[in-house]
Design an enzyme around this catalytic site. Structure first.
Site, PDB file in Angstrom:
ATOM      1  N   ASP A   1      -8.874  -3.092   7.574  1.00 29.34           N
ATOM      2  CA  ASP A   1      -8.742  -3.114   6.228  1.00 29.34           C
ATOM      3  C   ASP A   1     -10.308  -3.534   5.878  1.00 29.34           C
ATOM      4  OD1 ASP A   1      -8.303  -3.016   3.404  1.00 29.34           O
ATOM      5  OD2 ASP A   1      -7.561  -5.027   3.377  1.00 29.34           O
TER       6      ASP A   1
ATOM      7  N   GLY B   1      -5.774  -3.186  -3.850  1.00 32.17           N
ATOM      8  CA  GLY B   1      -5.656  -4.082  -4.961  1.00 32.17           C
ATOM      9  C   GLY B   1      -4.455  -3.976  -5.618  1.00 32.17           C
ATOM     10  N   ALA B   2      -3.246  -3.710  -5.069  1.00 36.14           N
ATOM     11  CA  ALA B   2      -2.090  -3.294  -5.839  1.00 36.14           C
ATOM     12  C   ALA B   2      -0.945  -4.364  -5.844  1.00 36.14           C
ATOM     13  CB  ALA B   2      -1.620  -1.986  -5.255  1.00 36.14           C
TER      14      ALA B   2
END
Length: 312
Positions: free
Chosen positions: A83, A215-216
């Site tokens: 990530d 960013g969920a």
């Protein structure tokens, strides 16, 4: 089943109108909670490690933990993903170390610099059977080493996506449509609204191409309340509405990243455990409660947000 890439996962997700959960891992309990939920619900899953996770746990430990999960749950496809890889060297290190997917995040640089660095990573990754996620647009917020001040974020420009994907050869694309990193996304009283119109325009320009949302996390308030009731001092905040994430998953979004929710659940479990059992000192007891929360969160996301249950 060995670790896999996301290629087949994303093809099925796009065609089926669902998304794959990409859950950040930092230790054994988080890996266990995620994969136990995925196995019980028959869902493919992506386990991803950030720069901070690799510093904390050491990349070798993380790889071995994920390999153990693959051995214990051979029935579910599992991807090991980097990530927010900051540069080619970081991505190369993960590719050489056993990751099956990497993200090169050069979105904070110019369009041409982003293309050049992404293409370099793609060429190396594809030569080693690894897939690449890239990013256009920048999300506000803080996640480990990723820091973008409020007001400095920018929505993805749909008119740039075709050229970017064509010139880089990336396998999936993270776009900015209103999500943000970290737990403190939106202030109470505001009405978060994802720019699904941008998503639809990107989908038109890149038909069949897998899109990613960072960013969920939804910032589950039940865990915030537990933490604050047991000595925490978390700020008031709300997360991304889950109905909007589900709508995105039905469209072109094939991968949705979830990290802060897992941290909140783990912390809430540990804080509540010590409040109820102040004499306990065995890590297996309090970390076990944290792990149970992680598993519950992942199960909820799979069934209610991602729609990836019963997809294997």
């Amino acid at each position: 089943m060995a670790l896999v890439t996301s290629t087949e996962m994303f093809r099925k997700a796009y065609e089926g109108g669902y998304a794959i959960g990409a859950f950040n891992v930092n230790n054994m309990e988080i890996v266990q909670g995620i994969t136990e939920a995925a196995a019980e619900l028959k869902s493919p899953v992506i386990l991803q490690a950030s720069a901070g996770a690799r510093k904390y746990a050491n990349s070798i430990y993380l790889v071995k933990l994920v390999e153990a999960a693959v051995e214990l749950h051979p029935e579910i496809p599992i991807v090991l993903h980097l990530d927010h890889g900051a540069d080619f060297a970081t991505c190369k290190d993960c590719i050489d170390g056993g990751f099956t997917s990497v993200m090169i995040d050069y979105s904070g640089h110019s369009f041409e610099e982003n293309i050049a660095e992404t293409k370099k990573v793609v060429e190396y990754a594809h030569a080693h059977g690894v897939v690449v996620e890239a990013e256009l647009g920048t999300l506000a917020g803080v996640e480990d080493d990723v820091r973008v001040e409020e007001g400095m974020s920018s929505y993805t420009r749909p008119e740039e996506v075709e050229e970017f994907v064509s010139r880089t050869g990336c396998d999936s694309l993270a776009i900015a449509i209103g999500t943000s990193h970290g737990a403190y996304k939106f202030k109470p009283g505001t009405k978060p609204q994802l720019r699904l119109d941008i998503l639809e325009e990107v989908k038109k320009r890149l038909p069949g191409f897998p899109i990613v949302l960072h960013g969920a996390s939804s910032v589950p308030q039940e865990y915030v309340k537990i933490i604050n009731a047991n000595g925490g001092q978390l700020k008031d905040a709300i997360g991304v509405p889950e109905d909007q994430l589900r709508e995105a998953a039905r469209s072109a979004v094939c991968k949705i990243n979830i990290d802060s929710d897992l941290r909140l659940g783990m912390t809430a479990g540990i804080r509540q455990h010590f409040n109820e059992h102040p004499d306990h000192f065995d890590p297996r007891q309090y970390l076990g409660d944290g792990r149970a929360n992680v598993k519950a969160i992942v199960a909820h996301k799979i069934t209610e947000v991602l729609g990836s249950n019963n997809r294997i």
